[in-house]
Motif scaffolding. Structure first.
Motif, PDB file in Angstrom:
ATOM      1  N   ASP B 637       7.555   3.090   8.617  1.00 33.35           N
ATOM      2  CA  ASP B 637       8.994   3.002   8.811  1.00 33.35           C
ATOM      3  C   ASP B 637       9.370   4.120   9.786  1.00 33.35           C
ATOM      4  OD1 ASP B 637      11.778   3.377   8.548  1.00 33.35           O
ATOM      5  OD2 ASP B 637      11.745   2.448   6.564  1.00 33.35           O
ATOM      6  N   GLY B 641       9.783   7.608   8.062  1.00 33.50           N
ATOM      7  CA  GLY B 641       8.431   8.151   8.013  1.00 33.50           C
ATOM      8  C   GLY B 641       7.585   7.598   6.879  1.00 33.50           C
ATOM      9  N   GLN B 642       8.121   6.668   6.124  1.00 37.92           N
ATOM     10  CA  GLN B 642       7.341   6.146   5.002  1.00 37.92           C
ATOM     11  C   GLN B 642       6.207   5.257   5.498  1.00 37.92           C
ATOM     12  OE1 GLN B 642      10.421   4.578   2.302  1.00 37.92           O
ATOM     13  NE2 GLN B 642       9.796   6.238   0.938  1.00 37.92           N
ATOM     14  N   THR B 644       3.407   2.542   4.448  1.00 35.10           N
ATOM     15  CA  THR B 644       2.997   1.598   3.415  1.00 35.10           C
ATOM     16  C   THR B 644       1.578   1.151   3.719  1.00 35.10           C
ATOM     17  OG1 THR B 644       5.265   0.843   3.181  1.00 35.10           O
ATOM     18  CG2 THR B 644       3.554  -0.589   2.285  1.00 35.10           C
ATOM     19  N   GLU B 706       2.872   0.342  -8.693  1.00 34.18           N
ATOM     20  CA  GLU B 706       3.625  -0.192  -7.550  1.00 34.18           C
ATOM     21  C   GLU B 706       3.109   0.333  -6.211  1.00 34.18           C
ATOM     22  OE1 GLU B 706       7.992  -0.515  -7.957  1.00 34.18           O
ATOM     23  OE2 GLU B 706       7.648   0.231  -9.988  1.00 34.18           O
ATOM     24  N   ASP B 707       2.372   1.439  -6.256  1.00 32.63           N
ATOM     25  CA  ASP B 707       1.851   2.008  -5.016  1.00 32.63           C
ATOM     26  C   ASP B 707       0.524   1.387  -4.590  1.00 32.63           C
ATOM     27  OD1 ASP B 707       3.756   4.342  -4.490  1.00 32.63           O
ATOM     28  OD2 ASP B 707       3.247   4.597  -6.590  1.00 32.63           O
ATOM     29  N   ALA B 762       6.001  11.180   3.730  1.00 29.82           N
ATOM     30  CA  ALA B 762       6.963  10.529   4.623  1.00 29.82           C
ATOM     31  C   ALA B 762       7.641  11.569   5.514  1.00 29.82           C
ATOM     32  CB  ALA B 762       7.998   9.767   3.801  1.00 29.82           C
TER      33      ALA B 762
END
Lengths: 285, 797
Positions: B637, B641-642, B644, B706-707, B762
């Motif tokens: 992102d 800075g995220q 995934t 979830e990660d 991030a």
């Protein structure tokens, strides 16, 4: 944690108040998901715990006479999140609630407990602020109401008086039907405190619409970015970038383990812009 | 042997039902009569002289039954370097260093008693960084370093903070560097992280009225616990008994010895009483052990063809306050300093430095994830700078049969195929250089290699015996703390003797009085070492069964076959079921022969040679290598800075897959743990107070479900290991080694920024992107053209 801790579980509000007046060093207990860890680490050392969960009056979600919704202090977050009226009328509150901890934790934690803990990062508080919720409180001096906008006085501090307890949180009828999103950055995807939380909401079916922007973890308390809301109400979504600047001006973040003040401030801008853009996307057929 | 029936099949975990139902009992579940509880008095200072410890008031407090403190226990312990006493004696070296401990009837009375222990400290200047620690005139964390007992292959430097220094000198580094067409230098850093086992450390001890010591403990290595307890208290091995019940996660943090000496010290003060030391989650973070920090400086010189000719690796390890175990991580990182690559000319230094941080120790990977973080990014960096595809660049420089490691060991044909692993993962995530690219989406790769880091004579042994109904019992002392050892042991035994795996019972909760010796459950060595011992014991079992059956049937043993639970004589069609042989065979007239069938066997790696003390050259420094690679796909992102991690694909050359389900679980688990240390984990120590400031699960995050990346894949190459059981080699640790570097390389591929310091948060990515965009704007501005707007990913213009 001291082993000689006294625990009481009254069945009426009056009894609860009486117990607390006898033991000024006591603490009211709801889900305990904040209080018990604080006791374990020595941050708080109440002499008695007065558990409010057996008081029937505090366990209800009910419509008020004027069409609002009252959420009792002892209602678990899981029940708030799944309640049909919450989902139908205050969907953004359900969304905010769903970001608190994990499902098992939300079976114990409560809305009232979350705001009484007064964390700057309280995820439920942004929706309550946005919806102009009113906190019902009672003490030996009688009942009163407090607007959410004046409930928080600082990190971990509220306008409640010693010995006063929250009975319910009331969502007014005028705040029904806001659409929007709660955008949240955290270090991992689930079960983490917000590094930054931004709620962007807009009233449905009104012309001109009302806007709501509320922020978590970027000031000593959860806050509303009123100037940003007013700008959007005046100029519409094309003013998103300027509204984002106003929201950034409204916040006063600190640097901590989860992020720097600079990053948080910048992210408020990013998330406000995204939130407004998402309103547009949601609104389109 | 007939076709495989137990090995290679997805046999269910033999401990699964016990663990799922809660029948499995862990140390903290065990009930002891009149158990005493313990509170440990820990240093509030990162570095201080201990002027005095007064325990009289604590000893008189209500409910207190025993108090123990420093000078009463002067002997040192430590698995490789004996640099630690039970309690600090003259000096404390980190916040959390035990100074005294109190045992009382209740936890509250223990805490109250501990609060009455008075300690006088004279604070000393602490050091937290390795650069500070090796500087001239740095305060010494261990002024007595020169007097400590140490194994011969660890080299502490007396009068400094260096607890070990391993040098690799191969070829002519300086000359090769001068001849290189391009030279690249980078610095990478890894912070201390914690293991975060589900079950925190706990140990229970009693000294009985006859003086015998008995310990129940959550540990990876019962025999090493016994051995080190004896060193620490001057006891005979004959008088110390260690039990290890089920263990809820270790990851290296329960290797060697941990809380056991504190429990025994107190138990000695109140004979007959059981004493339990148990840390809570907060203490687990800083008062037990952590992974060491690393500062790595790499210099790479390449020739015109992109082949690395000169490679310098300078690894500075932040060992924390004690290095008893960590010194061997320093050594392992030294002799593996070149990773999965063939570097002809090498200058390597791996240096362990004491600091006043929490104690560094073993952690899954044993230094390898840390050095691969540096090395695999450096390789990527060099490839990108040279304009060579990172996959091709790796293949060009990869180790393989006939090539020499940094110690000069020429790899055999059975060493494993990193080249195949690279090709498979690159194909799995689609790393074709001509691929379609999407903005802020990238792919990266990293290799991994690791050998078991252990003394050359580290051995495993097993006992196999039968119950009356021909249930086959396998006694092992390797600990199954989740990796699946008990299941694998059952599979080897069932396979070797051709009995149904359901009839095998692995006795996997060892008791040092009764169980066979095993050095430690570390180093990804159990499937390999215990597996080999089981296969050897099975041969002896088979010999006994056939001998008895031969006599019973009156035929030569060579005409008999052991299959499907019977011994059969094909020519006559006669057979005897095992149940009639395992306790001895009885003839129709009543006389009996044979007797209870049982065997023991051991495995000790053969032919290992010490490293040269000056150059670390050695033709066979380790028992085996396991090579592998991971490739990942990320999306970034741009505005937040995220990062995934969308997909991670792993491939390892494991020699022989014993259990496809377990090895997949190991691989996925390792990837997720690698994702944690790669993107979120760091134990932060306040450098004014020395305190760990995020010592809780609220402030120190490990991945949640979830990660977990949306897609995980695992493939295996099977180049048989000559001395592996049915060709198998270790895999437990390797699965988390390359993940952070592969993510970093994918991040660079996605958006052109490189994060040198773990973890990849991030905010770091956001800062790097902002820096890069600012640079691009300035360059564009200087060139007099407007900067191109960077492509957005999920961003709103």
């Amino acid at each position: 944690m001291p082993s000689d801790l006294d625990y009481r579980s009254p069945s009426t509000v009056d009894h609860a108040l009486a117990l607390m007046s006898e033991a000024p060093g006591g603490a009211f207990l709801l889900g305990g998901t904040d209080l018990l860890p604080q006791m374990r680490t020595g941050r708080r050392a109440p002499s008695v715990l007065v558990d409010l969960k057996r008081i029937a009056e505090l366990r209800e979600i009910r419509e008020t006479a004027d069409g609002g919704l009252s959420i009792g202090a002892a209602v678990p977050l899981a029940d708030v999140e799944t309640h049909p009226l919450v989902r139908a009328r205050y969907a953004l509150l359900a969304e905010c609630v769903s970001t608190v901890g994990a499902w098992p934790l939300r079976q114990r934690a409560t809305l009232a407990g979350n705001i009484c803990n007064a964390s700057p990062a309280a995820d439920t508080a942004v929706a309550l602020l946005a919806f102009d919720a009113v906190v019902g409180a009672v003490s030996s001096e009688g009942r009163r109401t407090l607007p959410m906008s004046r409930f928080f006085t600082g990190p971990g501090r509220t306008a409640l008086r010693p010995g006063e307890l929250v009975t319910d949180v009331v969502l007014p009828a005028t705040s029904r039907g806001f659409a929007g999103s709660y955008l949240r950055l955290s270090r991992r995807k689930g079960m983490d405190l917000a590094t930054v939380g931004v709620l962007v909401g807009r009233s449905d079916g009104e012309l001109p619409p009302r806007y709501r922007i509320a922020l978590a973890a970027v000031a000593p308390t959860p806050i509303r970015a009123v100037a940003a809301e007013e700008l959007l109400e005046a100029r519409g979504p094309k003013a998103a970038a300027e509204a984002a600047e106003l929201a950034m001006d409204a916040c006063a973040p600190i640097t901590d383990l989860r992020g720097s003040a600079e990053y948080r401030r910048e992210m408020v801008g990013v998330l406000v812009r995204r939130g407004v853009a998402m309103l547009e996307r949601k609104a389109r057929p | 042997m007939s076709a495989p029936r137990a090995v290679g099949r997805e046999v269910e975990r033999v401990d699964g039902v016990e663990k799922v139902t809660g029948a499995a009992r862990y140390t903290a579940d065990l009930k002891f009569p009149r158990l005493l509880h313990v509170a440990v008095v820990r240093s509030p200072h990162p570095h201080a002289r201990v002027l005095g410890v007064r325990t009289e008031r604590a000893a008189r407090a209500a409910g207190v039954r025993a108090v123990a403190s420093g000078r009463d226990f002067p002997l040192h312990t430590g698995i490789y370097l004996k640099d630690q006493t039970v309690f600090a004696t003259d000096r404390v070296r980190f916040v959390g260093d035990p100074v005294a401990a109190v045992a009382a009837e209740t936890p509250e009375e223990a805490a109250a008693g501990a609060a009455l222990v008075e300690v006088d400290y004279e604070p000393l200047r602490p050091i937290f960084d390795v650069e500070e620690g090796i500087a001239d005139g740095a305060p010494l964390v261990h002024p007595d370093l020169g007097r400590y007992e140490v194994v011969p292959w660890i080299q502490p430097k007396a009068g400094t903070n260096v607890c070990n220094h391993l040098k690799i000198r191969k070829g002519d580094y300086e000359g090769a560097l001068r001849r290189s067409s391009r030279v690249f230098e980078n610095v990478f850093r890894v912070p201390q992280v914690q293991h975060v086992p589900l079950e925190p450390h706990v140990s229970v001890a009693r000294v009985d009225l006859a003086g015998k010591v008995e310990v129940h403990t959550s540990a990876q290595s019962p025999f090493t616990v016994r051995h080190l307890l004896c060193a620490c208290f001057g006891l005979s091995h004959g008088d110390v008994r260690v039990h290890v019940p089920y263990v809820g996660g270790g990851f290296g943090g329960k290797a060697g010895i941990n809380l056991e000496p504190i429990a025994v010290a107190l138990a000695k003060r109140c004979p007959g009483r059981w004493v339990r030391v148990m840390v809570d989650r907060h203490e687990e973070f800083f008062a037990t052990v952590v992974r060491q920090g690393l500062t790595a400086t790499l210099v790479t010189g390449v020739d015109r063809h992109g082949k690395v000719q000169a490679q310098k690796m300078h690894y500075l390890w932040n060992c924390g306050a004690y290095g008893g175990y960590g010194v061997n991580i320093v050594r392992a990182a030294g002799y593996t300093c070149g990773g999965a690559y063939e570097f002809p000319n090498v200058w390597g230094d791996s240096i362990g430095v004491y600091t006043n941080r929490p104690v560094g120790s073993a952690y899954r990977g044993f230094g390898m994830q840390e050095i691969h973080w540096a090395l695999e990014q450096q390789m990527d960096f060099v490839a990108c700078e040279l304009g060579i595809d990172p996959v091709e660049f790796r293949l060009l420089n990869a180790l393989g049969a006939g090539k020499a490691t940094v110690t000069g060991q020429v790899l055999d044909e059975d060493a494993g195929r990193v080249d195949l692993c690279i090709r498979k993962v690159a194909a799995e995530v689609g790393m074709d250089p001509a691929r379609q690219r999407r903005p802020y989406s990238g792919k990266g790769i990293a290799c991994a290699v690791k050998a078991p880091a252990m003394p050359n004579d580290a051995a495993s042994s097993v006992v196999m015996k039968f119950a009356e109904d021909a249930t086959l019992e396998v006694l092992i002392s390797g600990i199954d703390y989740g990796q699946g050892l008990m299941t694998v042991a059952a599979q080897f035994a069932a396979e070797a003797l051709d009995v149904p795996v359901e009839t095998v019972r692995v006795r996997g909760c060892p008791d040092t009085d009764l169980s066979p010796y095993d050095w430690q459950t570390v180093a990804s060595r159990q499937t390999w070492a215990t597996g080999n011992a089981i296969l050897r014991a099975a041969e002896e079992i088979r010999r006994q069964l056939l001998a008895t059956a031969a006599e019973a049937l009156g035929v030569p043993p060579g005409e008999l076959a052991l299959a499907r639970g019977t011994v059969a004589h094909a020519a006559s069609g006669r057979s005897i079921p095992l149940a009639r042989l395992v306790m001895g065979y009885q003839f129709p007239d009543g006389h009996a022969i044979g007797g209870p069938v049982s065997a023991s066997a051991s495995y000790l790696p053969e032919g290992l040679l010490f490293l040269d003390p000056e150059t670390s050259q050695s033709a066979k420094p380790v028992a085996k290598w396991t090579f592998g690679a991971q490739a990942v796909e990320v999306s970034v992102d741009r505005e937040t800075g995220q990062v995934t991690v969308e997909k991670v694909s792993a491939c390892y050359d494991v020699g022989h897959v014993i259990n496809p389900g377990l090895i997949r679980g190991q691989t996925y688990g390792g990837i997720v743990q690698g994702l944690g240390t790669g993107t979120m984990e760091e134990l932060i120590v306040d450098t004014t107070t020395g305190r760990a400031v995020n010592a809780s699960l609220m402030d120190y995050k490990i991945p949640s479900f979830e990660d977990v990346p949306a897609v995980l894949t695992a493939e295996f190459v099977e180049t048989p290991q000559r001395d592996g059981p049915m060709g198998a080699r270790g895999i437990g640790e390797h699965t988390m080694i390359p993940t952070p570097a592969a993510i970093a390389n994918a991040l660079f591929d996605a958006c052109g920024v490189r994060i040198h310091d773990l973890p990849i948060t991030a905010e770091k990515v956001w800062r790097a992107l902002r820096e890069k965009e600012r640079g691009e704007r300035e360059r564009a501005g200087a060139a007099g053209v407007p900067a191109a707007a960077p492509a957005a990913s999920g961003a709103i213009a």
